[in-house]
Design an enzyme around this catalytic site. Structure first.
Site, PDB file in Angstrom:
ATOM      1  N   ASN A  22      -7.435  -2.929  14.121  1.00  0.00           N
ATOM      2  CA  ASN A  22      -8.813  -3.284  13.761  1.00  0.00           C
ATOM      3  C   ASN A  22      -8.838  -4.498  12.818  1.00  0.00           C
ATOM      4  OD1 ASN A  22      -7.814  -2.220  11.423  1.00  0.00           O
ATOM      5  ND2 ASN A  22      -9.243  -0.495  11.297  1.00  0.00           N
ATOM      6  N   ASP A  60       0.813  -1.223   0.000  1.00  0.00           N
ATOM      7  CA  ASP A  60       0.000   0.000   0.000  1.00  0.00           C
ATOM      8  C   ASP A  60       0.844   1.270   0.000  1.00  0.00           C
ATOM      9  OD1 ASP A  60       0.995  -0.417   2.537  1.00  0.00           O
ATOM     10  OD2 ASP A  60      -0.943  -0.721   3.486  1.00  0.00           O
ATOM     11  N   GLU A  96      -9.372  -2.124   5.139  1.00  0.00           N
ATOM     12  CA  GLU A  96     -10.029  -1.778   6.394  1.00  0.00           C
ATOM     13  C   GLU A  96     -11.304  -2.606   6.577  1.00  0.00           C
ATOM     14  OE1 GLU A  96      -8.520  -0.085   8.523  1.00  0.00           O
ATOM     15  OE2 GLU A  96      -8.187   2.010   8.014  1.00  0.00           O
ATOM     16  N   HIS A 129      -6.925  -4.842  10.075  1.00  0.00           N
ATOM     17  CA  HIS A 129      -6.630  -4.574   8.658  1.00  0.00           C
ATOM     18  C   HIS A 129      -5.320  -5.232   8.228  1.00  0.00           C
ATOM     19  CE1 HIS A 129      -4.575  -0.449   9.663  1.00  0.00           C
ATOM     20  NE2 HIS A 129      -3.633  -1.315   9.377  1.00  0.00           N
TER      21      HIS A 129
HETATM   22  C1  GLP Z   1      -0.241   0.174   8.691  1.00  0.00           C
HETATM   23  C2  GLP Z   1       0.039  -0.612   7.403  1.00  0.00           C
HETATM   24  C3  GLP Z   1      -0.158  -2.098   7.593  1.00  0.00           C
HETATM   25  C4  GLP Z   1       0.485  -2.532   8.904  1.00  0.00           C
HETATM   26  C5  GLP Z   1      -0.260  -1.898  10.045  1.00  0.00           C
HETATM   27  C6  GLP Z   1       0.319  -2.251  11.411  1.00  0.00           C
HETATM   28  O1  GLP Z   1      -1.370   0.951   8.675  1.00  0.00           O
HETATM   29  N1  GLP Z   1      -0.724  -0.167   6.281  1.00  0.00           N
HETATM   30  O2  GLP Z   1       0.393  -2.804   6.488  1.00  0.00           O
HETATM   31  O3  GLP Z   1       0.444  -3.931   9.032  1.00  0.00           O
HETATM   32  O4  GLP Z   1      -0.345  -0.504   9.899  1.00  0.00           O
HETATM   33  O5  GLP Z   1       1.402  -1.446  11.715  1.00  0.00           O
HETATM   34  P1  GLP Z   1       2.387  -1.692  12.898  1.00  0.00           P
HETATM   35  O6  GLP Z   1       3.231  -2.850  12.486  1.00  0.00           O
HETATM   36  O7  GLP Z   1       3.170  -0.435  13.026  1.00  0.00           O
HETATM   37  O8  GLP Z   1       1.567  -1.995  14.100  1.00  0.00           O
END
Ligand code: GLP
EC number: 3.5.99.6
Length: 237
Positions: free
Chosen positions: A136, A67, A143, A138
């Site tokens: 959440n 993304d 989402e 995702h």
């Molecule tokens: C972001 C990314 C995800 C990631 C998630 C968790 O929003 N788009 O790909 O897995 O957050 O992030 P973190 O590893 O910092 O908890």
């Protein structure tokens, strides 16, 4: 599903990097699906070390990221392109032309989403997809919603995601409200999926995703249907 329980974040990172390294050794032309966020930073650190020690060679590897924030320039220090260059691409012998992320500055979003799906198809799909998980549920920026969205699409970020990601920006107002994300189809069609999650704050959602009902309200729950899912976590789930 295979769950590998580890001691801590460091061991999770080492093991995830070892599995990615094994993939590259078995197929030097691997297509890796990559993720951002704090979860994979340690994994990338270990991959850089394995590359420096001559254990793995990135020269024929292709990467497809999950993304990108909509509206952020690749030079913005919170763009996912910047993140990937900083933590991995600029530190290993990868051909930059083989590293791909959605274009957050694309004028025509629909065309950009189609380009990304065509790109994934043209490289033969993803061999190994690395994933983190949002609070959440995702994955990428898929989402919670009423349905699983198959293709690359533009998404309005949820309040919880904006709040969680605001820690990386100067203020909450600066967090982009939209992102372009790979859809569920390319993730599910990846030949292997590697999910990493750590931190007590991820425990409940990880449990829900892996053992709760499969629902688009918890996007990661669809991974229960994947034929080759490996979860590496220090969490006692
Ligand atoms: C972001 C990314 C995800 C990631 C998630 C968790 O929003 N788009 O790909 O897995 O957050 O992030 P973190 O590893 O910092 O908890």
């Amino acid at each position: 599903m295979r769950i590998i329980n580890v001691k801590d974040y460091e061991e999770m990172s080492r093991k995830a990097a070892d599995l990615i390294a094994a993939q590259i050794i078995l197929n030097p032309k691997s297509v890796l699906g990559l993720a951002t966020g704090s979860s994979p930073i340690g994994t990338y650190e270990c991959l850089v070390e394995l590359n420096r020690n001559g254990v793995i060679d990135f020269s024929h590897v292709t990467t497809i990221n999950l993304d990108e924030y909509y509206g952020l320039d690749p030079t913005h220090d919170q763009s996912y392109r910047y993140f990937m260059n900083k933590h991995l691409f600029s530190r290993v012998n990868i051909n930059m032309a083989n590293t791909h992320l959605p274009d957050g500055k694309a004028k025509d979003i629909d065309a950009e989403c189609r380009r990304y799906d065509d790109l994934i198809e043209s490289v033969g799909g993803i061999d190994l997809q690395l994933l983190g998980i949002g609070h959440n549920g995702h994955i990428g920026f898929n989402e919670p919603s009423d349905e699983f969205i198959p293709g690359t699409h533009c998404v309005s970020l949820s309040e919880s995601t904006i709040n969680a990601n605001s820690r990386f920006f100067k203020s909450r107002d600066e967090v982009p409200r939209k992102a372009i994300t790979m859809g569920i189809k390319a993730i599910m069609q990846a030949r292997k999926v590697l999910l990493i999650a750590s931190g007590e704050d991820k425990k409940e959602i990880l449990k829900k995703a892996l053992f709760g009902p499969i629902t688009p309200q918890v996007p990661a729950s669809i991974l229960q249907l994947h034929k080759d899912l490996t979860v590496i976590t220090p969490l006692d789930i």
